[in-house]
Design a protein around this motif. Structure first.
Motif, PDB file in Angstrom:
ATOM      1  N   LEU A 155       1.060  -1.187   0.056  1.00  0.00           N
ATOM      2  CA  LEU A 155       0.001  -0.104  -0.076  1.00  0.00           C
ATOM      3  C   LEU A 155       0.861   1.314   0.072  1.00  0.00           C
ATOM      4  O   LEU A 155       1.801   1.255   0.944  1.00  0.00           O
ATOM      5  N   VAL A 156       0.678   2.110  -0.976  1.00  0.00           N
ATOM      6  CA  VAL A 156       1.256   3.384  -1.169  1.00  0.00           C
ATOM      7  C   VAL A 156       0.639   4.538  -0.688  1.00  0.00           C
ATOM      8  O   VAL A 156      -0.387   4.956  -1.115  1.00  0.00           O
ATOM      9  N   GLY A 157       1.000   4.989   0.657  1.00  0.00           N
ATOM     10  CA  GLY A 157       0.043   5.833   1.221  1.00  0.00           C
ATOM     11  C   GLY A 157       0.025   5.593   2.900  1.00  0.00           C
ATOM     12  O   GLY A 157       0.283   4.306   3.245  1.00  0.00           O
ATOM     13  N   ASN A 158      -0.279   6.741   3.620  1.00  0.00           N
ATOM     14  CA  ASN A 158      -0.336   6.344   5.057  1.00  0.00           C
ATOM     15  C   ASN A 158      -1.482   7.299   5.824  1.00  0.00           C
ATOM     16  O   ASN A 158      -1.265   7.596   6.887  1.00  0.00           O
ATOM     17  N   ASP A 159      -2.171   8.022   5.030  1.00  0.00           N
ATOM     18  CA  ASP A 159      -2.964   8.964   5.735  1.00  0.00           C
ATOM     19  C   ASP A 159      -4.410   8.371   5.760  1.00  0.00           C
ATOM     20  O   ASP A 159      -4.652   7.048   5.653  1.00  0.00           O
ATOM     21  N   ALA A 160      -5.614   8.989   5.868  1.00  0.00           N
ATOM     22  CA  ALA A 160      -7.044   8.559   6.367  1.00  0.00           C
ATOM     23  C   ALA A 160      -7.259   7.720   5.002  1.00  0.00           C
ATOM     24  O   ALA A 160      -8.126   6.646   5.072  1.00  0.00           O
ATOM     25  N   GLY A 202       9.404   1.973   4.262  1.00  0.00           N
ATOM     26  CA  GLY A 202      10.081   3.192   3.903  1.00  0.00           C
ATOM     27  C   GLY A 202       9.354   4.077   3.035  1.00  0.00           C
ATOM     28  O   GLY A 202       8.014   4.257   3.259  1.00  0.00           O
ATOM     29  N   ASP A 203       9.826   5.136   2.405  1.00  0.00           N
ATOM     30  CA  ASP A 203       9.203   5.944   1.672  1.00  0.00           C
ATOM     31  C   ASP A 203       9.423   5.664  -0.058  1.00  0.00           C
ATOM     32  O   ASP A 203       9.943   4.459  -0.294  1.00  0.00           O
ATOM     33  N   LEU A 204       8.813   6.420  -0.761  1.00  0.00           N
ATOM     34  CA  LEU A 204       8.696   6.371  -2.402  1.00  0.00           C
ATOM     35  C   LEU A 204      10.045   5.899  -2.912  1.00  0.00           C
ATOM     36  O   LEU A 204      10.047   5.203  -3.940  1.00  0.00           O
ATOM     37  N   GLY A 205      11.271   6.368  -2.290  1.00  0.00           N
ATOM     38  CA  GLY A 205      12.392   5.968  -3.004  1.00  0.00           C
ATOM     39  C   GLY A 205      12.818   4.768  -2.685  1.00  0.00           C
ATOM     40  O   GLY A 205      13.649   4.149  -3.396  1.00  0.00           O
ATOM     41  N   ASP A 206      12.151   3.864  -1.814  1.00  0.00           N
ATOM     42  CA  ASP A 206      12.629   2.580  -1.350  1.00  0.00           C
ATOM     43  C   ASP A 206      11.764   1.561  -2.254  1.00  0.00           C
ATOM     44  O   ASP A 206      11.614   0.369  -1.930  1.00  0.00           O
ATOM     45  N   LEU A 207      10.515   1.948  -2.901  1.00  0.00           N
ATOM     46  CA  LEU A 207       9.677   1.270  -3.499  1.00  0.00           C
ATOM     47  C   LEU A 207      10.039  -0.003  -4.474  1.00  0.00           C
ATOM     48  O   LEU A 207       9.754  -0.912  -4.166  1.00  0.00           O
ATOM     49  N   GLU A 208      10.874   0.391  -5.293  1.00  0.00           N
ATOM     50  CA  GLU A 208      11.559  -0.719  -6.153  1.00  0.00           C
ATOM     51  C   GLU A 208      12.236  -1.703  -5.615  1.00  0.00           C
ATOM     52  O   GLU A 208      12.021  -3.004  -5.759  1.00  0.00           O
ATOM     53  N   ARG A 209      13.076  -1.174  -4.474  1.00  0.00           N
ATOM     54  CA  ARG A 209      13.757  -2.531  -3.746  1.00  0.00           C
ATOM     55  C   ARG A 209      12.694  -3.233  -2.848  1.00  0.00           C
ATOM     56  O   ARG A 209      12.744  -4.407  -3.001  1.00  0.00           O
TER      57      ARG A 209
END
Length: 473
Positions: A155-160, A202-209
């Protein structure tokens, strides 16, 4: 059952269906067409070389036909209704084709025999193919809906919005197959409402890993409209990894403009982000047309190439051809080829877009640009596979970086081959600055969302008309 075993099962069942159909059709033709009894039929099967050759070739031809139309892609993501329609259509096409190859030379007493053979071939092939597929697909779908089969999901996101999407998907009565392994934080989404619900990777920079390490098969993106400028890493992954399923959690705006599409009545509706803009068979046809038409164009334009080469050489000192690095499919650089229309060393001060009254353009270059003759050597780029006849115009990395800052959706254009002409080129023409590049992007995005062979033909026709009428810029 893993994907490899499931793929082998589908292919084995399709092979058996075709082999059994071939045997049944042979028996039917002998019994009905020649009124042969069983001993004669069995003897004929043993000694008839064509029967055994057909028993090998016919099933293999069907496997190729199903693969050509993309049936074996994403085997865990099949809708039974779509499968019915696809199987019917492919079987009808294949039977019409193979009828002329394998059956039309039969000796018949009446032309109506051909109709009977065709109906028998189609009904046997369709039923023997579809029924086993239906059984397997139903078993797989039941496994997904019961939660026994699932796909690692990030899941990409962490708000409501992300929390709501997570809880909605997780609590669906009919399981969607999403096995959440964790989430990715998005800049500006505070407070972190996913903390304690799932592991944070982590954040979006870590997505591919993370996708690689966690064997992720699906990404669900939960971002508000104002935050979708951060979606670049997701779009980049979609272009490079065609096995990923990527969905965007819709908002009310998306629902109102009709962006939300779903193939299931029971699943939570999502906006699908798919890098496979064309079915497999259309991709093959598109590439085939590129090769045939570019090769034909090169042959027919050879006298013109000679004349243009002489004109360029006499108009100003410098090379005949101009090569420039552009960014193509999946972000890979290539050298685009043009007839030189500017004076030599026109960009000594750095990258600079041309305009209608650009002093760097030679008199002969202006003539070529009027009819876009300077672009004709790009048929060699098409033949080589760097480009297509129709596709978004390729840009330099220098300008792509500027465009991406304002319109990250440009990343989607890197999921297809660039073209000699495009919808954006037809509607907008050449861009003289980054603002115009961003404006033209709208038409290129519309193109990839509506890609088809018919659309390519329309764009090519309009391109020719614009050139002949000397319209556009």
């Amino acid at each position: 059952m893993n994907k490899t075993k499931l793929l082998c099962l589908y292919m084995f069942l399709d092979w058996v269906a075709a082999a059994v159909t071939w045997v049944l059709l042979y028996i039917y033709r002998k019994h009905v067409g020649e009124s042969a009894d069983w001993p004669a039929i069995l003897y004929s099967m043993r000694v008839n070389t064509k029967f055994w050759v057909g028993l090998v070739v016919y099933p293999l031809a069907w496997l190729f036909c199903h693969a050509f139309f993309g049936y074996y892609n994403k085997i865990y993501r099949k809708s039974r209704l779509d499968e019915l329609v696809t199987t019917f259509g492919v079987t009808l096409f294949g039977c019409l084709l193979f009828f002329f190859i394998f059956i039309l030379d039969d000796i018949v007493t009446s032309p109506f025999d051909y109709v009977k053979y065709m109906l028998f071939l189609f009904s046997s092939q369709f039923l023997l193919t579809y029924i086993p597929r239906l059984i397997v697909t139903s078993h797989i779908n039941n496994g997904i809906h019961s939660g026994k089969i699932g796909f690692n999901t990030i899941l990409v996101g962490n708000d409501a919005l992300a929390l709501h999407a997570y809880e909605t998907v997780r609590k669906q009565k009919s399981h969607s197959g999403n096995l959440f392994v964790g989430y990715i934080r998005v800049e500006g989404q505070d407070p972190d409402m996913m903390a304690g619900k799932l592991p944070c990777f982590g954040d979006l920079g870590d997505l591919e890993r993370v996708v690689e390490e966690q064997h992720v098969e699906e990404i669900i993106v939960a971002m508000h409209n104002g935050q979708r400028k951060y979606i670049k890493p997701v779009l980049s992954l979609a272009n490079r990894n065609h096995n990923l399923t990527i969905s965007l959690v819709p908002q009310e705006h998306d629902e109102l403009i009709g962006s939300v599409k779903t193939s299931s009545v029971l699943d939570e509706p999502m906006i699908s982000i798919s890098p496979e803009y064309l079915p497999t068979w259309q991709r093959i046809v598109k590439r085939g047309c590129d090769i045939v038409f570019s090769a034909l164009a090169i042959v027919l334009l050879t006298p013109l190439y000679i004349c243009l080469a002489i004109g360029v050489k006499k108009s100003s000192p410098g090379p005949i051809f101009y090569k420039q690095e552009r960014i193509g499919y999946l972000g890979k650089p290539f050298n685009i080829i043009k007839f030189r229309s500017m004076c030599e060393n026109a960009e000594t001060d750095g990258p600079r877009l041309s305009s209608q009254n650009d002093s760097r353009i030679t008199p002969f270059g202006k003539f070529m640009r009027q009819y876009r003759l300077d672009e004709t050597p790009q048929f060699f780029n098409v033949l080589r596979g760097d480009m297509s006849l129709v596709g978004p115009r390729p840009e330099r990395q220098f300008y792509i970086d500027q465009i991406m800052e304002r319109a990250p959706q440009y990343q989607l254009l890197l999921g297809i081959k660039p073209g000699i002409t495009s919808w954006g080129q037809v509607r907008f023409g050449y861009a003289e600055n980054v603002d115009e590049m961003v404006d033209r992007l709208r038409w290129d995005i519309l193109y990839i969302e509506n890609m088809s062979i018919q659309m390519d033909i329309k764009i090519l026709i309009y391109t020719v008309l614009i050139i002949l009428k000397r319209e556009g810029k």
